[in-house]
Design an enzyme around this catalytic site. Sequence first.
Site, PDB file in Angstrom:
ATOM      1  N   ARG A   1     -12.995  -4.850 -12.001  1.00 21.68           N
ATOM      2  CA  ARG A   1     -12.266  -5.813 -12.845  1.00 21.68           C
ATOM      3  C   ARG A   1     -11.061  -6.413 -12.125  1.00 21.68           C
ATOM      4  O   ARG A   1     -10.564  -7.468 -12.537  1.00 21.68           O
ATOM      5  CB  ARG A   1     -11.855  -5.166 -14.173  1.00 21.68           C
ATOM      6  CG  ARG A   1     -12.953  -5.050 -15.178  1.00 21.68           C
ATOM      7  CD  ARG A   1     -13.373  -6.394 -15.797  1.00 21.68           C
ATOM      8  NE  ARG A   1     -12.627  -6.642 -17.029  1.00 21.68           N
ATOM      9  CZ  ARG A   1     -11.689  -7.540 -17.161  1.00 21.68           C
ATOM     10  NH1 ARG A   1     -11.378  -8.294 -16.136  1.00 21.68           N
ATOM     11  NH2 ARG A   1     -11.058  -7.700 -18.297  1.00 21.68           N
TER      12      ARG A   1
ATOM     13  N   ASP B   1     -20.901  -8.830 -24.396  1.00 14.69           N
ATOM     14  CA  ASP B   1     -19.981  -9.077 -25.502  1.00 14.69           C
ATOM     15  C   ASP B   1     -20.772  -9.625 -26.686  1.00 14.69           C
ATOM     16  O   ASP B   1     -21.723 -10.383 -26.488  1.00 14.69           O
ATOM     17  CB  ASP B   1     -18.916 -10.090 -25.069  1.00 14.69           C
ATOM     18  CG  ASP B   1     -17.876 -10.294 -26.133  1.00 14.69           C
ATOM     19  OD1 ASP B   1     -16.909  -9.515 -26.166  1.00 14.69           O
ATOM     20  OD2 ASP B   1     -18.039 -11.219 -26.970  1.00 14.69           O
TER      21      ASP B   1
ATOM     22  N   TYR C   1     -15.956 -13.295 -37.457  1.00 13.17           N
ATOM     23  CA  TYR C   1     -15.143 -13.996 -36.449  1.00 13.17           C
ATOM     24  C   TYR C   1     -15.216 -15.509 -36.650  1.00 13.17           C
ATOM     25  O   TYR C   1     -14.211 -16.218 -36.524  1.00 13.17           O
ATOM     26  CB  TYR C   1     -15.616 -13.642 -35.033  1.00 13.17           C
ATOM     27  CG  TYR C   1     -15.282 -12.230 -34.623  1.00 13.17           C
ATOM     28  CD1 TYR C   1     -13.966 -11.863 -34.344  1.00 13.17           C
ATOM     29  CD2 TYR C   1     -16.268 -11.260 -34.524  1.00 13.17           C
ATOM     30  CE1 TYR C   1     -13.658 -10.563 -33.970  1.00 13.17           C
ATOM     31  CE2 TYR C   1     -15.968  -9.955 -34.153  1.00 13.17           C
ATOM     32  CZ  TYR C   1     -14.663  -9.617 -33.883  1.00 13.17           C
ATOM     33  OH  TYR C   1     -14.347  -8.333 -33.523  1.00 13.17           O
TER      34      TYR C   1
ATOM     35  N   ARG D   1     -19.338   2.093 -25.746  1.00 18.14           N
ATOM     36  CA  ARG D   1     -18.409   1.544 -24.744  1.00 18.14           C
ATOM     37  C   ARG D   1     -18.209   2.511 -23.569  1.00 18.14           C
ATOM     38  O   ARG D   1     -17.074   2.734 -23.102  1.00 18.14           O
ATOM     39  CB  ARG D   1     -17.077   1.187 -25.391  1.00 18.14           C
ATOM     40  CG  ARG D   1     -16.828  -0.314 -25.231  1.00 18.14           C
ATOM     41  CD  ARG D   1     -15.482  -0.715 -25.742  1.00 18.14           C
ATOM     42  NE  ARG D   1     -15.563  -1.198 -27.110  1.00 18.14           N
ATOM     43  CZ  ARG D   1     -14.543  -1.267 -27.937  1.00 18.14           C
ATOM     44  NH1 ARG D   1     -13.347  -0.890 -27.549  1.00 18.14           N
ATOM     45  NH2 ARG D   1     -14.709  -1.728 -29.150  1.00 18.14           N
TER      46      ARG D   1
ATOM     47  N   ARG E   1     -12.674   0.536 -18.942  1.00 19.41           N
ATOM     48  CA  ARG E   1     -11.437   0.693 -18.180  1.00 19.41           C
ATOM     49  C   ARG E   1     -11.041   2.134 -17.872  1.00 19.41           C
ATOM     50  O   ARG E   1     -10.195   2.365 -17.011  1.00 19.41           O
ATOM     51  CB  ARG E   1     -10.275   0.023 -18.925  1.00 19.41           C
ATOM     52  CG  ARG E   1     -10.297  -1.479 -18.829  1.00 19.41           C
ATOM     53  CD  ARG E   1      -8.948  -2.086 -19.244  1.00 19.41           C
ATOM     54  NE  ARG E   1      -8.990  -3.527 -19.089  1.00 19.41           N
ATOM     55  CZ  ARG E   1      -8.774  -4.151 -17.929  1.00 19.41           C
ATOM     56  NH1 ARG E   1      -8.482  -3.455 -16.847  1.00 19.41           N
ATOM     57  NH2 ARG E   1      -8.845  -5.464 -17.849  1.00 19.41           N
TER      58      ARG E   1
END
Lengths: 340, 340
Positions: free
Chosen positions: B37, B73, B148, B24, B28
Site C-alpha cells: 500500500r 470493495d 450508500y 477482512r 493493514r
Amino acid sequence: MFNDVFLKACRKEAVPYTPVWFMRQAGRYQAEYRAIRERYSFFEISHHPELCAQVTRLPVEKLGVDAAILFADIMTPLKARGIEVEIVEGVGPVLNQPIRSGADFAQWKQLDPARDLPFVLDTVELLHQQLNVPLIGFAGAPFTLASYLIEGGPSKNYHKTKAFMYTHPEDWAALMDDLADMTLNYLQAQIRAGAQAVQIFDSWVGALGEKDYQIYIAPTMAKIFTELKKTGAVSLYFAAGAGHLLNEWNKLPVDVLSIDWRTSADDLDRLQISKAIQGNLDPSLLLAPLPILKERAKTLLDQLSNRPGYIFNLGHGVFPEVSEENLRELTKFVHHYPKV
Amino acid sequence: MFNDVFLKACRKEAVPYTPVWFMRQAGRYQAEYRAIRERYSFFEISHHPELCAQVTRLPVEKLGVDAAILFADIMTPLKARGIEVEIVEGVGPVLNQPIRSGADFAQWKQLDPARDLPFVLDTVELLHQQLNVPLIGFAGAPFTLASYLIEGGPSKNYHKTKAFMYTHPEDWAALMDDLADMTLNYLQAQIRAGAQAVQIFDSWVGALGEKDYQIYIAPTMAKIFTELKKTGAVSLYFAAGAGHLLNEWNKLPVDVLSIDWRTSADDLDRLQISKAIQGNLDPSLLLAPLPILKERAKTLLDQLSNRPGYIFNLGHGVFPEVSEENLRELTKFVHHYPKV
C-alpha cells in the site's frame, strides 16, 4: 391534576390508557426549540434553570406526552468534575486526552451535585413545581460514558474500550466503580430535587456480547439499580441494539427495560421477560406517510399494550427531520387506542 | 493438494477439523500489505490482477486459513457502471449526488462484467490457478449498497434509506431489482471465472426490524440466492448485529449464515436455525491477551464445532491494530481443537 399513568405503567399497575413519551422529545424538530437555540447554545440552555425547564416542558405542552425528561447531556457530570470534554456539533463528545490506564482517572475529584451541578438541581426543582406529569431524571451509564473516555469520542466498534476491559480488568473495575458512584450520586440528587423516575442511557452497550456484559458490566448496573430502588423512584434502562442482553437485563433490580425495533414481542415471550417494557417503534417511521406510521403503531399496540407495564416510546431518539405534527398524531393515536 | 474442508463445512458435510478464515483477512495489520500500500492505492491494487491476487493470497500464506476471499470493495460494480462514488480514506464510500427518486437510477447502464470489470475476472482466474484453498467471491447486498446510494455515505441510523423505502415503495422495489441483477451478474461471472463460493455482504441490514426485512428485503435476497444455487457454488450471507433477522435468513436458499458475537448458540437452538453457521468471535478480542483470546475461542468451539456445518470466523472484520501473530495463533488453535 397530576397525571401518574406513566408511573403506574412503570410499576406494572393497571392504567386507563397506554402512556407515551419519546426519547429526545425536546429538540430541533420543534420550531420553539430552534428559536431558543438561535439565541442560546446547548451549554447555555442546560446551565440556566428557567430556560432548561422551558425546553424540557415543550414536548409536554406541544405533544401531550405523559412524562417529561430532563433536558441534559450525558457528559454533564463528567464536565462538572473538571474532565475536559467538548461537545462537537454533529460529532458528539470529544476528549483530547482519552484514558489509557487507571492512573489517568485516579485523581479525579468526586462529584458533589449541589456544589458542582446546582443548575441541574434547580432545573429539576422548578420542573417539579411546573409539571403535571412525572419528570424523568437523566444520566449516562458507566459503560457508555467509559466508551467516550477511552475512545476519545464516538466510535463504530468500541475496539479500544473492549481492549481496555480485556487487558486491564482491574483498572476497568475501578473506572466502573468511579462512574457508578458518580451516576448514583447524580441521580439520587435529581430524585431528591423532585424527579419521580430516572432513565439510565447505556446507548452503546449493545456492542458487547452477553458474556462480556455479565463479566464487565452487570455487577455495576446491579449496584446502581439496587441503590436507586431504595429511593422509591422508578428506574428505566435504555440501550439501542441490545436485544441480546435482555436476559441479563431482566435479572437487574430495574423497573422498566427499553427495547428497540429489533426486539419483538415474540422475543419477550421466548426469553420470559418479566419487567415493564418501553419502546419500540423505529424512529425512521416518523418519516413515513401517516397511514404507515399508524399501521405500525397499531401492530405494536396489539402486541404489547395489554402486557402489564407497557409504555409506548421509540426504540431510539427523535431526530431533527421529524415532523412535530406526526409526533402529535402518534401521541393521540396511542392515547385513544382501546385497551382490551 | 486442494483443501476443501471449508466447502465441505458450507455443505454441512463431515470435516476432519474446523475450517477457519477471517473477514477482512487481507489488510493493514499485515506488514506485507502495508508495504504494497505504500506503493499502490486500493484502487490500483484492485485493478491489477497480479497485485490483487497477491494481496488475496497473503492471509492464506501467512495465517494458514482454509479459504481466500477476493480482495475488493463493495462499490466496485457500481463504479464500473459509471456511478460516481469516491472511497474516502477513514470515511468510506461517498456520493455527491445521492438518489432521491426512481428517476435518479432509471438510466443507469446494466453491468456487463467482462466489459466493465475484466480486471476482477482476471484476478479470479489467476487465483483459481494459484490457490490450494477455495476462493470466496465477493459482493455487497442490495440494501447495503442502496444505503450508500441514498444516504450519500456511511450512516448511523439509515433514516433516509428507510424513509425512501416507506415513502417510495415502487422506486425502492425498482432499485432492489436493479441492484439484485447487478449483484447476480457480478457473482455469476466470478463463479464462472473460478470462485467456488460467494459471500454477500449486507453489512448494515441489521438496522432494519424483522417486518421491514420481510417486506422490503427478503424477496430480493431470495431471488439472488435462488439463482446462485443453480451455479453449484456455495453461498454465504453476512451482516453485523442482525441476530433478530435469523428467522428470516433461515428461510432463504443460502448455504451459510454469518453471525456475530451478539448471537449465541442458545439463540440458534431457540430459533431452530438449520443452516451452516459462520462466526462469531468479537474481533475486539484480537486485542486481548492471548490466554483470554484462546479461552473465548474454546468456548465458541465447545458450543458450535460439533454442529453440522460450522466455520470459525469473526463476527466482523479484522482491523489494522490487530497483531498478525494473534491471528496465526488463533488459526492454529482452531485447527488443532479436537472434534468430538
